[in-house]
Each structure stands twice: as structure tokens, then as C-alpha cells.
Scaffold this active site. Structure first.
Site, PDB file in Angstrom:
ATOM      1  N   GLN A  95      91.973  41.643 -68.815  1.00 25.96           N
ATOM      2  CA  GLN A  95      90.524  41.807 -68.618  1.00 25.96           C
ATOM      3  C   GLN A  95      89.672  41.556 -69.862  1.00 25.96           C
ATOM      4  OE1 GLN A  95      89.256  44.930 -65.748  1.00 25.96           O
ATOM      5  NE2 GLN A  95      88.232  45.777 -67.515  1.00 25.96           N
ATOM      6  N   GLU A 103      80.471  41.698 -68.619  1.00 26.98           N
ATOM      7  CA  GLU A 103      80.124  42.497 -69.803  1.00 26.98           C
ATOM      8  C   GLU A 103      79.640  41.604 -70.946  1.00 26.98           C
ATOM      9  OE1 GLU A 103      83.506  45.028 -70.626  1.00 26.98           O
ATOM     10  OE2 GLU A 103      83.023  46.317 -68.922  1.00 26.98           O
ATOM     11  N   ASP A 159      92.202  45.007 -73.318  1.00 25.73           N
ATOM     12  CA  ASP A 159      92.254  45.802 -72.091  1.00 25.73           C
ATOM     13  C   ASP A 159      93.018  44.951 -71.094  1.00 25.73           C
ATOM     14  OD1 ASP A 159      92.035  47.326 -69.866  1.00 25.73           O
ATOM     15  OD2 ASP A 159      89.840  47.354 -69.775  1.00 25.73           O
ATOM     16  N   GLU A 184      94.933  48.854 -73.945  1.00 24.33           N
ATOM     17  CA  GLU A 184      94.414  49.674 -72.844  1.00 24.33           C
ATOM     18  C   GLU A 184      95.082  49.268 -71.538  1.00 24.33           C
ATOM     19  OE1 GLU A 184      90.149  49.579 -72.750  1.00 24.33           O
ATOM     20  OE2 GLU A 184      90.046  50.172 -70.642  1.00 24.33           O
ATOM     21  N   LYS A 244      85.048  57.540 -69.670  1.00 27.94           N
ATOM     22  CA  LYS A 244      83.936  56.989 -68.881  1.00 27.94           C
ATOM     23  C   LYS A 244      83.441  58.149 -68.036  1.00 27.94           C
ATOM     24  CE  LYS A 244      85.812  52.319 -68.068  1.00 27.94           C
ATOM     25  NZ  LYS A 244      86.780  51.614 -67.181  1.00 27.94           N
ATOM     26  N   ARG A 262      80.575  50.852 -68.410  1.00 25.68           N
ATOM     27  CA  ARG A 262      81.201  50.230 -67.253  1.00 25.68           C
ATOM     28  C   ARG A 262      80.762  48.766 -67.171  1.00 25.68           C
ATOM     29  NH1 ARG A 262      84.087  53.968 -64.051  1.00 25.68           N
ATOM     30  NH2 ARG A 262      85.196  52.017 -63.650  1.00 25.68           N
ATOM     31  N   LYS A 278      83.014  51.322 -76.591  1.00 26.83           N
ATOM     32  CA  LYS A 278      83.263  50.040 -75.921  1.00 26.83           C
ATOM     33  C   LYS A 278      82.103  49.803 -74.966  1.00 26.83           C
ATOM     34  CE  LYS A 278      86.659  48.091 -72.712  1.00 26.83           C
ATOM     35  NZ  LYS A 278      87.692  48.463 -71.729  1.00 26.83           N
TER      36      LYS A 278
HETATM   37  P1  PGA Z   1      85.057  48.603 -65.151  1.00 28.14           P
HETATM   38  O1  PGA Z   1      85.788  47.950 -66.388  1.00 28.14           O
HETATM   39  O2  PGA Z   1      83.796  49.226 -65.612  1.00 28.14           O
HETATM   40  O3  PGA Z   1      84.837  47.425 -64.237  1.00 28.14           O
HETATM   41  O4  PGA Z   1      86.020  49.601 -64.568  1.00 28.14           O
HETATM   42  C1  PGA Z   1      85.816  48.497 -67.662  1.00 28.14           C
HETATM   43  C2  PGA Z   1      87.214  48.761 -68.125  1.00 28.14           C
HETATM   44  O5  PGA Z   1      88.194  48.545 -67.384  1.00 28.14           O
HETATM   45  O6  PGA Z   1      87.413  49.246 -69.233  1.00 28.14           O
HETATM   46 ZN    ZN Z   2      89.784  49.359 -68.796  1.00 29.95          ZN
END
Ligand code: PGA
Ligand code: ZN
Length: 425
Positions: A165, A208, A245, A286, A338, A367, A389
């Protein structure tokens, strides 16, 4: 003594144009606080429930009118006129009003928006939000969180062009936020130019703000990040290091990690990650394994042996119960926090304190679906996060947080946190 005089809500749109929730809390003192909540795409299965309307005729079912109606209706009626000396009292009341395990009735989006709006209102006119959050939860910050900044995106944030990711930059030599952001900017520009030359996709960015050229493999993505660091005149592994990640829950199917053309068993996946650690200056991995692969996480952590942080996102879902399990089994040594995965400030703080009690590092994270709200910068500073992050240095929902960090830096004079495994001076 904060007494809630009124509570309201509004459905707004996030950075993907999807509905999300904003709450507004008015106190008897006249102070008003509002806050909006983000939303993930590569979500963990154990996250608290984000309440969506499910009406396919409107925003493909993603509307948040129900969650907003809970703020304007049931929560407003129950909380109006009530005094909460401490944030945790309000959060406890919110949890009790919902009455379910995963905030499935009122929605974690409504509940967290209320929790944050109250914190903002309580801070209003008294102290900056970062200081209020620090004092309310007994933290004593002396540094700013070090940014880990998305350079290249893949997985669910970039149409799956590469399975993993994020490849993130850690400006390790920087001592100030100012310096860190300028370093990352340089590298990002070089990476964008190089992607343009090689793949012809200079301007395309993912959810992002990361660049998302069609790399053939995860390794190519990591190696190109190192090239961009060098091209910008920095030494990889000395001045600037990497984090990844892997978000492997999202390519774990039928008990196998489907990475590129391969289908790896957990052992094979662990070997692959260890190979990356040997070859590249990666400081944090991660979700190297899937969210329910509890059996193999302790082995991953043991074999990484402290060479990088073994960071749990989908695995932990910022849930104190899951953090506790990871702590007892030795599954990870770093928490990705988060707040909307769990749904109140108080529970998120509990997860963080548990992690800290075991000497883990903490990365406070945004997010992939964000709003222009900047509370994350205050939370990460106030709660003494080691890393933050947020995403790339593009897209205003990301920049709102980076710019808030700059303002906090200006106000406090804090230097960037420097993580050490044995104590964090
Ligand atoms: P998400 O991704 O906000 O789409 O869950 C962020 C992450 O995986 O760190
Ligand atoms: Zn993540």
C-alpha cells in the site's frame, strides 16, 4: 466544568467525495467546538462500525444521514444539560448510550465526532487543543511526532497497481518539522519527475497524495524510492530512511499471501519481508502479515529482531483488547493509532497507554479518506506520538495537518521526536 448546551451534526464530504460526519458541540459557557471524522478504505475487520445509510440511490449507500440524525436526535437529547468534568466521562456516556460492542447502533462516526467536538469546545478559550488533549489524558509532550510521509502508493489506495500500500519516507536526520517537510518535498519532486520520464504519469496521485506509477513489483517501488532520495542529494539510510505499509490483509486470500505473481505461505511472506530488511533501509513494517494471522506475527517480530518496528494497523485496530493480545503474545512492537478505528478519545488513549507500557513505538495516523480538519496534528503532539502518518505533501486534507504541525512547532519550539527502542529521550 463543561456542561453541554447543544449538540449538532452535519453530513459533509471527505477527500474522496464520500459523505462523513461533522459534529458541533456548544457548552453552557458559550464555547463551541466542531470536528469531523475521517474514513478508511483498507479497513481492518475489527474496526468499530462506521454507520452508513445503505441507500443505493444516494452516494451508492455511503450517506451518513443516519449517523447525523443520531447526533441531532438521541445524543443531543441525552447529553444536553449534562456536565462532564473529564473527557472520559463523556466518552463513557457515549459508549453506554450506544450499548453495543463495536458502536454498531449509533455509529463510531457519530460517536467519535461528538467526542472530538466536545474536546475542542472544552479547549476553546482555555488552551490550544494539543495542550488540552495532553492534560486531559496525562501526557507530557516535549517533542513533535516525526513525519513518515507517503511517497508511492499501491494497494487499495491506487487501484492495486502494486500489492503493497505505501512506501513512506522517514526524514531521520531532520531535527525540525520545517526541515523534515523541506527534505520530503525535494524527494517527492524528484520522484515525480522520474516517474514522468519513466512511466509518463507525473501528475497522477493516489488517495493519500502518493505517486502511483505502474511499478512492476513491490521491490521496484521500494528501489525507486531509494533512487529518488539519492537523486535529491540525500543518503538513503542515513539522512532519509523508509517505512512500508504492506497492508497484507488485503492480498491475503485462502490462507496465502498473493504478492505479485506469487502465492506465499506465512513463512514465505516472513522471508520476503526479512529480505527487504537486508536489502533496504526500512525502519518500520506495517501489517507485514494479515489481520487475523495471529499465529505468525510473533515469529515475524522475533525474526525482525528489533531491526525495524513491527507495526500493527489492521491487526490491532487501535483496540485495547487487541493491543493487549498482541502484547501478551509478542505479536508487534509498535501501534498504529487511528482514533476512528475505535471511536472515542478515551479508548484510543487506553490503546496507546497499553502500547507504551510495553515500550512500543506509536505512530498516530490519518485515514485515506480525510477532511480539512486538523485535530490529528494536535492529538499526535499532545499524546506524544513518536511518528505521524498523514499521507503525502499534496492534497489539502493532508496539508491541513502538516500546516497545523508547523503552527504547533512555531508555538512550542518542540524538536522532532527521535525514537529509541530503549527509552525515548
Ligand atoms: P486506510 O489506510 O485509511 O484506507 O485504512 C491507511 C492505512 O492502512 O494505514
Ligand atoms: Zn495501514
Amino acid at each position: 466544568m463543561p456542561t453541554i448546551a447543544d449538540l449538532g451534526g452535519l453530513e459533509i464530504l471527505d477527500s474522496r467525495g464520500r459523505p462523513t460526519v461533522l459534529a458541533r458541540c456548544t457548552l453552557a459557557s458559550g464555547a463551541v467546538g466542531s470536528a469531523s471524522v475521517p474514513s478508511g478504505a483498507s479497513t481492518g475487520r475489527a474496526e468499530a462500525l462506521e454507520l452508513r445509510d445503505g441507500d443505493p440511490e444516494r452516494y451508492r449507500g455511503l450517506g451518513c444521514r443516519k449517523a447525523v440524525s443520531h447526533l441531532r436526535g438521541e445524543l443531543r437529547e441525552a447529553l444536553k444539560g449534562q456536565t462532564f468534568e473529564h473527557q472520559c466521562e463523556l466518552d463513557r456516556a457515549l459508549i453506554a448510550l450506544d450499548g453495543t460492542d463495536g458502536k454498531a447502533r449509533l455509529g463510531a462516526n457519530a460517536i467519535l465526532a461528538a467526542s472530538l467536538a466536545f474536546a475542542r469546545a472544552a479547549a476553546e478559550g482555555n488552551s490550544p487543543l494539543y495542550r488540552h488533549l495532553a492534560e486531559a489524558f496525562g501526557h507530557e509532550p516535549i517533542t513533535l511526532p516525526r513525519p513518515t510521509v507517503n511517497l508511492f502508493s499501491g494497494g487499495k489506495h491506487a487501484g492495486g497497481q502494486v500489492d503493497i500500500q505505501d512506501v513512506l519516507l522517514i526524514p531521520e536526520a531532520a531535527t525540525t518539522m520545517d526541515e523534515a517537510l523541506a527534505t520530503v518535498y525535494d524527494i517527492y519532486q524528484h520522484a515525480a519527475e522520474r516517474a514522468g520520464e519513466r512511466y509518463g504519469v507525473r501528475a497522477l496521485v493516489a488517495d493519500e497524495g502518493g505517486l502511483a506509477p505502474p511499478f512492476p513489483t513491490a521491490e521496484a517501488m521500494i528501489e525507486e524510492a531509494l533512487e529518488a532520495i539519492s537523486a535529491a542529494g540525500y543518503t538513503p539510510g542515513e539522512e532519509v530512511a523508509l517505512a512500508v505499509d504492506v497492508a497484507s490483509s488485503h492480498f491475503f486470500q485462502g490462507g496465502l499471501y498473493r504478492l505479485g505473481e506469487e502465492a506465499l505461505e506465512a513463512q514465505g511472506m516472513i522471508e520476503r519481508l526479512l529480505g527487504w530488511l537486508d536489502a533496504y533501509p526500512i525502519r518500520s513494517i506495517e501489517d507485514g502479515l494479515a489481520e487475523d494471522d495471529w499465529d505468525h506475527w510473533p515469529e515475524l517480530r522475533e525474526r525482525v529482531g528489533g531491526r525495524a518496528l513491527v507495526l500493527g494497523d489492521d491487526l490491532l485496530c487501535s483496540n485495547p483488547r487487541r493491543v493487549d493480545r498482541a502484547l501478551k503474545t509478542g505479536a508487534t512492537d509498535a501501534l498504529l493509532l487511528k482514533v476512528n478505528q475505535i471511536g472515542t478519545l478515551t479508548e484510543a488513549d487506553r490503546a496507546l497507554k497499553l502500547a507504551r507500557s510495553a515500550g512500543w513505538a506509536v505512530t498516530v495516523s490519518a485515514r485515506s479518506g480525510e477532511t480539512e480538519d486538523d485535530w490529528l496534528a494536535d492529538l499526535a503532539t499532545g499524546w506524544d506520538g513518536d511518528f505521524i502518518k498523514i499521507g503525502s505533501l499534496t492534497r489539502s486534507e493532508r496539508l491541513a495537518k502538516y500546516n497545523r504541525l508547523r503552527a504547533i512547532e512555531e508555538e512550542t519550539g518542540f524538536a522532532l521526536a527521535r525514537w529509541h527502542r530503549d527509552g525515548n529521550p
